[in-house]
Design a protein around this motif. Structure first.
Motif: not given
Length: 233
Positions: A86-112
């Motif tokens: 804030t003292g350097d001229g910034f304001d918080v634009l938004f907050d978020a969360e880092w996310i984690h998913h264990p190695a997923p299982e192969a299901t379906g054909e998926g995308w290309q």
């Protein structure tokens, strides 16, 4: 934050910083990666930060002075929500969360994977609902660690997509979208694709609001907070 989450956040942070660096390289902007932060001496393109902190020990002096504050719109991804700019001229634009998913299982054909300039332009139009052109330069197709992914309907139109970025033992997913707004279906298709393309690797990223809720429904866990700061100038 426990030790396992700390390591997961660090993996996600490094992965995201590498994607930001690759994106900027494609626009002819050479960033600098130091022990505390990745920074760009030139203003970065729309939606992308001018700095990404790499450790909670980063301080304002590791960022301010290394990025362009003269041009409007400078932003900082405070990866551990540990800075006060804030003292350097910034304001918080938004907050978020880092996310984690264990190695997923192969299901379906998926995308290309997206392979040609025309396919990339189509992917961007679908991502932006027709409002963006040229934000993702064709040079990104040569970045072997980063892959544009697309789901097509029976008529061959892009209806969902994401960007997958491999680093270390994780795959980072960013820019996930569904043209019809069904984020649950988009995550299911994306995770099936990751399982097929990068078997055995965990999935990381960051989300906020309704997008975070969709990721949690898809089996992700929130591992730590981040903040994005926007310069008032």
């Amino acid at each position: 934050m426990d030790a396992s989450n700390t390591e997961r956040v660090r993996q996600a942070v490094r992965n995201n910083a590498e994607w930001c660096a690759a994106f900027c390289r494609a626009h002819g902007i050479a960033g600098e990666s130091g022990p505390y932060a990745w920074t760009s001496p030139r203003r970065t393109p729309l939606y992308y930060p001018d700095a990404v902190t790499l450790t909670p020990e980063a301080s304002p002096r590791d960022i301010v002075g290394r990025i362009d504050l003269a041009a409007p719109g400078a932003s900082v991804k405070d990866s551990f929500a540990s800075l006060d700019l804030t003292g350097d001229g910034f304001d918080v634009l938004f907050d978020a969360e880092w996310i984690h998913h264990p190695a997923p299982e192969a299901t379906g054909e998926g995308w290309q994977p997206v392979r040609t300039e025309g396919e990339l332009a189509e992917w961007e139009r679908a991502w932006s609902d027709g409002d963006s052109e040229g934000l993702f330069p064709p040079a990104l197709l040569a970045e072997t660690a980063h892959t544009f992914l697309a789901e097509r309907d029976a008529e061959g139109r892009v209806v969902a997509g994401a960007i997958g970025s491999r680093s270390g033992q994780v795959v980072g997913i960013s820019n996930l979208y569904a043209v019809d707004g069904d984020q649950d279906a988009a995550w299911a298709g994306c995770l099936a694709t990751v399982a097929r393309a990068w078997p055995g690797l965990a999935v990381v990223g960051y989300e906020s609001g309704d997008d975070l809720a969709a990721a949690l429904r898809a089996g992700f866990t929130a591992t730590g907070p981040l903040s994005v700061w926007l310069h008032r100038g």
